[in-house]
Design a protein around this motif. Structure first.
Motif, PDB file in Angstrom:
ATOM      1  N   GLY A 104     -10.577  -3.022 -20.676  1.00  0.00           N
ATOM      2  CA  GLY A 104      -9.951  -1.872 -21.331  1.00  0.00           C
ATOM      3  C   GLY A 104      -8.976  -1.164 -20.397  1.00  0.00           C
ATOM      4  N   VAL A 105      -8.326  -0.136 -20.923  1.00  0.00           N
ATOM      5  CA  VAL A 105      -7.271   0.562 -20.164  1.00  0.00           C
ATOM      6  C   VAL A 105      -7.818   1.171 -18.872  1.00  0.00           C
ATOM      7  CG1 VAL A 105      -5.758   2.575 -20.218  1.00  0.00           C
ATOM      8  CG2 VAL A 105      -5.791   1.016 -22.153  1.00  0.00           C
ATOM      9  N   GLU A 106      -8.985   1.828 -18.964  1.00  0.00           N
ATOM     10  CA  GLU A 106      -9.527   2.491 -17.770  1.00  0.00           C
ATOM     11  C   GLU A 106      -9.900   1.475 -16.691  1.00  0.00           C
ATOM     12  OE1 GLU A 106      -9.364   5.635 -17.064  1.00  0.00           O
ATOM     13  OE2 GLU A 106      -8.373   5.833 -19.007  1.00  0.00           O
ATOM     14  N   GLY A 107     -10.528   0.370 -17.119  1.00  0.00           N
ATOM     15  CA  GLY A 107     -10.919  -0.670 -16.172  1.00  0.00           C
ATOM     16  C   GLY A 107      -9.708  -1.324 -15.525  1.00  0.00           C
ATOM     17  N   PHE A 108      -8.669  -1.516 -16.338  1.00  0.00           N
ATOM     18  CA  PHE A 108      -7.433  -2.110 -15.828  1.00  0.00           C
ATOM     19  C   PHE A 108      -6.810  -1.205 -14.767  1.00  0.00           C
ATOM     20  CE2 PHE A 108      -2.913  -2.853 -15.729  1.00  0.00           C
ATOM     21  CZ  PHE A 108      -2.771  -4.216 -15.870  1.00  0.00           C
ATOM     22  N   ARG A 109      -6.761   0.088 -15.089  1.00  0.00           N
ATOM     23  CA  ARG A 109      -6.158   1.040 -14.135  1.00  0.00           C
ATOM     24  C   ARG A 109      -6.960   1.099 -12.842  1.00  0.00           C
ATOM     25  NH1 ARG A 109      -4.647   6.474 -17.557  1.00  0.00           N
ATOM     26  NH2 ARG A 109      -3.121   5.567 -18.949  1.00  0.00           N
ATOM     27  N   ALA A 110      -8.282   1.043 -12.951  1.00  0.00           N
ATOM     28  CA  ALA A 110      -9.127   1.113 -11.748  1.00  0.00           C
ATOM     29  C   ALA A 110      -8.885  -0.121 -10.875  1.00  0.00           C
ATOM     30  CB  ALA A 110     -10.595   1.204 -12.154  1.00  0.00           C
ATOM     31  N   ALA A 111      -8.798  -1.296 -11.516  1.00  0.00           N
ATOM     32  CA  ALA A 111      -8.545  -2.532 -10.759  1.00  0.00           C
ATOM     33  C   ALA A 111      -7.174  -2.461 -10.083  1.00  0.00           C
ATOM     34  CB  ALA A 111      -8.622  -3.738 -11.697  1.00  0.00           C
ATOM     35  N   GLU A 112      -6.204  -1.924 -10.801  1.00  0.00           N
ATOM     36  CA  GLU A 112      -4.844  -1.808 -10.254  1.00  0.00           C
ATOM     37  C   GLU A 112      -4.838  -0.859  -9.046  1.00  0.00           C
ATOM     38  OE1 GLU A 112      -1.694  -0.272 -12.956  1.00  0.00           O
ATOM     39  OE2 GLU A 112      -0.640  -2.096 -12.348  1.00  0.00           O
ATOM     40  N   ALA A 113      -5.574   0.243  -9.154  1.00  0.00           N
ATOM     41  CA  ALA A 113      -5.629   1.211  -8.045  1.00  0.00           C
ATOM     42  C   ALA A 113      -6.218   0.552  -6.797  1.00  0.00           C
ATOM     43  CB  ALA A 113      -6.448   2.429  -8.454  1.00  0.00           C
ATOM     44  N   ARG A 114      -7.275  -0.269  -6.998  1.00  0.00           N
ATOM     45  CA  ARG A 114      -7.900  -0.936  -5.836  1.00  0.00           C
ATOM     46  C   ARG A 114      -6.915  -1.894  -5.175  1.00  0.00           C
ATOM     47  NH1 ARG A 114     -12.464  -0.641  -9.109  1.00  0.00           N
ATOM     48  NH2 ARG A 114     -12.146  -2.692 -10.030  1.00  0.00           N
ATOM     49  N   VAL A 115      -6.149  -2.615  -5.988  1.00  0.00           N
ATOM     50  CA  VAL A 115      -5.150  -3.548  -5.440  1.00  0.00           C
ATOM     51  C   VAL A 115      -4.133  -2.791  -4.592  1.00  0.00           C
ATOM     52  CG1 VAL A 115      -3.161  -4.973  -6.108  1.00  0.00           C
ATOM     53  CG2 VAL A 115      -5.392  -5.366  -7.168  1.00  0.00           C
ATOM     54  N   LEU A 116      -3.675  -1.659  -5.101  1.00  0.00           N
ATOM     55  CA  LEU A 116      -2.662  -0.884  -4.359  1.00  0.00           C
ATOM     56  C   LEU A 116      -3.225  -0.363  -3.041  1.00  0.00           C
ATOM     57  CD1 LEU A 116      -1.111   1.247  -7.241  1.00  0.00           C
ATOM     58  CD2 LEU A 116      -0.362  -0.975  -6.399  1.00  0.00           C
ATOM     59  N   CYS A 117      -4.462   0.120  -3.088  1.00  0.00           N
ATOM     60  CA  CYS A 117      -5.069   0.699  -1.878  1.00  0.00           C
ATOM     61  C   CYS A 117      -5.285  -0.368  -0.804  1.00  0.00           C
ATOM     62  CB  CYS A 117      -6.386   1.377  -2.221  1.00  0.00           C
ATOM     63  SG  CYS A 117      -6.154   2.933  -3.107  1.00  0.00           S
ATOM     64  N   ASP A 118      -5.499  -1.609  -1.219  1.00  0.00           N
ATOM     65  CA  ASP A 118      -5.791  -2.681  -0.253  1.00  0.00           C
ATOM     66  C   ASP A 118      -4.551  -3.461   0.182  1.00  0.00           C
ATOM     67  OD1 ASP A 118      -8.368  -1.917  -0.475  1.00  0.00           O
ATOM     68  OD2 ASP A 118      -8.998  -3.576  -1.781  1.00  0.00           O
ATOM     69  N   LEU A 119      -3.411  -3.120  -0.376  1.00  0.00           N
ATOM     70  CA  LEU A 119      -2.196  -3.897  -0.088  1.00  0.00           C
ATOM     71  C   LEU A 119      -1.772  -3.710   1.373  1.00  0.00           C
ATOM     72  CD1 LEU A 119      -0.540  -5.617  -2.072  1.00  0.00           C
ATOM     73  CD2 LEU A 119       1.004  -3.665  -2.345  1.00  0.00           C
ATOM     74  N   GLN A 120      -1.682  -4.814   2.101  1.00  0.00           N
ATOM     75  CA  GLN A 120      -1.275  -4.736   3.502  1.00  0.00           C
ATOM     76  C   GLN A 120      -0.319  -5.876   3.815  1.00  0.00           C
ATOM     77  OE1 GLN A 120      -5.166  -4.665   5.457  1.00  0.00           O
ATOM     78  NE2 GLN A 120      -4.628  -2.672   6.315  1.00  0.00           N
ATOM     79  N   PRO A 121       0.973  -5.702   3.527  1.00  0.00           N
ATOM     80  CA  PRO A 121       1.922  -6.782   3.805  1.00  0.00           C
ATOM     81  C   PRO A 121       1.915  -7.119   5.295  1.00  0.00           C
ATOM     82  CG  PRO A 121       2.970  -4.966   2.610  1.00  0.00           C
ATOM     83  CD  PRO A 121       1.611  -4.495   3.008  1.00  0.00           C
ATOM     84  N   ALA A 122       1.975  -8.416   5.610  1.00  0.00           N
ATOM     85  CA  ALA A 122       1.970  -8.844   7.008  1.00  0.00           C
ATOM     86  C   ALA A 122       3.243  -8.388   7.711  1.00  0.00           C
ATOM     87  CB  ALA A 122       1.837 -10.360   7.077  1.00  0.00           C
ATOM     88  N   GLU A 123       4.297  -8.227   6.919  1.00  0.00           N
ATOM     89  CA  GLU A 123       5.568  -7.720   7.468  1.00  0.00           C
ATOM     90  C   GLU A 123       6.250  -6.916   6.355  1.00  0.00           C
ATOM     91  OE1 GLU A 123       8.631 -10.939   7.738  1.00  0.00           O
ATOM     92  OE2 GLU A 123       6.908 -12.201   7.292  1.00  0.00           O
ATOM     93  N   PRO A 124       7.261  -6.118   6.694  1.00  0.00           N
ATOM     94  CA  PRO A 124       7.925  -5.314   5.656  1.00  0.00           C
ATOM     95  C   PRO A 124       8.401  -6.208   4.514  1.00  0.00           C
ATOM     96  CG  PRO A 124       8.660  -4.630   7.816  1.00  0.00           C
ATOM     97  CD  PRO A 124       7.825  -5.853   8.032  1.00  0.00           C
TER      98      PRO A 124
END
Ligand SMILES: Nc1ncnc2c1ncn2[C@@H]1O[C@H](COP(=O)(O)OP(=O)(O)O)[C@@H](O)[C@H]1O
Ligand SMILES: O=C(O)C1=C[C@@H](OP(=O)(O)O)[C@@H](O)[C@H](O)C1
Ligand SMILES: [Mg+2]
Length: 173
Positions: free
Chosen positions: A58-78
Motif C-alpha cells: 500500500g501507499v504507506e508501506g511503499f513510502r516507508a520502504a522508499e524512505a529507508r532506501v534514501l536514508c541508506d544511499l551511499q554512493p561510492a563516488e559523487p
C-alpha cells in the motif's frame, strides 16, 4: 546556492514523467559520473517491482520502504541520482539526500506530465484512489519547492535541452 562542489552528488526531484531518469542518465554521461535511480535501488533491495511493492504494502508501506532506501544511499563516488516522484513525502529521506549534494527540481507543467503519464494507477504512482494528476501536482509542488536548491523549468523541451539547463545553473557546462 551557486554551482556545486566536486564531492557533491547531483540529485533530481520532480513529478513522475518530469524526466528525472531520462535527463539524469544524460547528465551522468555528460559529467562522467555514475548514475543511480532510487526506483531501481528500491526494486533490487525489495526483490520486487514497484507495482508489486505498491500492491502488497500500500501507499504507506511503499513510502516507508522508499524512505529507508534514501536514508541508506551511499554512493561510492559523487553521482547523478534520479529519485522517484514520491520521495518528497519522506522528510528524513530528503534530509539524507540533501547531505549527499545539490537537489534540482525538474518543474514540468501538469499538461505535459499528463500526456506522458497516461493512467497514473497503471503507472504505479503513489496516488490516492480517485485523485487526479493535477490534484497530486498541487499537493506536491510545495514539497518539491521546499527541498530544491534549484528549479529548472522544463516545459516540453527535449531531454538534452533540459540537461543543458541543469548544467548551466550549476556552472558545470
Ligand atoms: N524532456 C522530455 N521530452 C520528451 N519526453 C520525455 C522527456 N523526458 C522524459 N520523457 C519521456 O517521458 C517518460 C517519462 O520519463 P522519465 O525519465 O521516466 O521520467 P521520471 O523519471 O521523472 O518519471 C519517458 O517515456 C520519457 O521518454
Ligand atoms: O511519483 C510517484 O508516486 C512515483 C513515481 C515513480 O518514479 P518516477 O518519478 O521516476 O516515475 C515510482 O517511484 C513510483 O511509481 C511512484
Ligand atoms: Mg524515474
Amino acid at each position: 546556492m551557486a554551482g556545486m562542489t566536486p564531492d557533491q552528488s547531483l540529485i533530481l526531484i520532480g513529478m513522475p514523467a518530469a524526466g528525472k531518469s531520462t535527463v539524469g542518465r544524460r547528465l551522468a554521461a555528460r559529467l562522467q559520473r555514475p548514475f543511480i535511480d532510487t526506483d531501481a535501488v528500491m526494486e533490487a533491495r525489495c526483490g520486487q517491482s514497484l507495482q508489486a511493492l505498491m500492491a502488497e504494502r500500500g501507499v504507506e508501506g511503499f513510502r516507508a520502504a522508499e524512505a529507508r532506501v534514501l536514508c541508506d544511499l551511499q554512493p561510492a563516488e559523487p553521482a547523478v541520482i534520479a529519485t522517484g516522484g514520491s520521495v518528497v513525502y519522506a522528510a528524513r529521506g530528503m534530509a539524507a539526500l540533501r547531505r549527499l549534494g545539490t537537489v534540482v527540481f525538474l518543474d514540468c507543467p501538469v499538461a505535459v506530465l499528463a500526456h506522458r503519464v497516461g493512467d497514473p494507477v497503471a503507472r504505479g504512482m503513489v496516488i490516492a484512489a480517485g485523485q487526479s494528476l493535477a490534484a497530486l501536482h498541487r499537493e506536491r509542488l510545495p514539497l518539491y519547492r521546499r527541498y530544491a536548491d534549484h528549479t529548472i523549468a522544463c516545459d516540453d523541451d527535449p531531454p538534452e535541452v533540459v540537461a543543458g539547463r541543469v548544467l548551466r545553473v550549476l556552472s558545470l557546462d
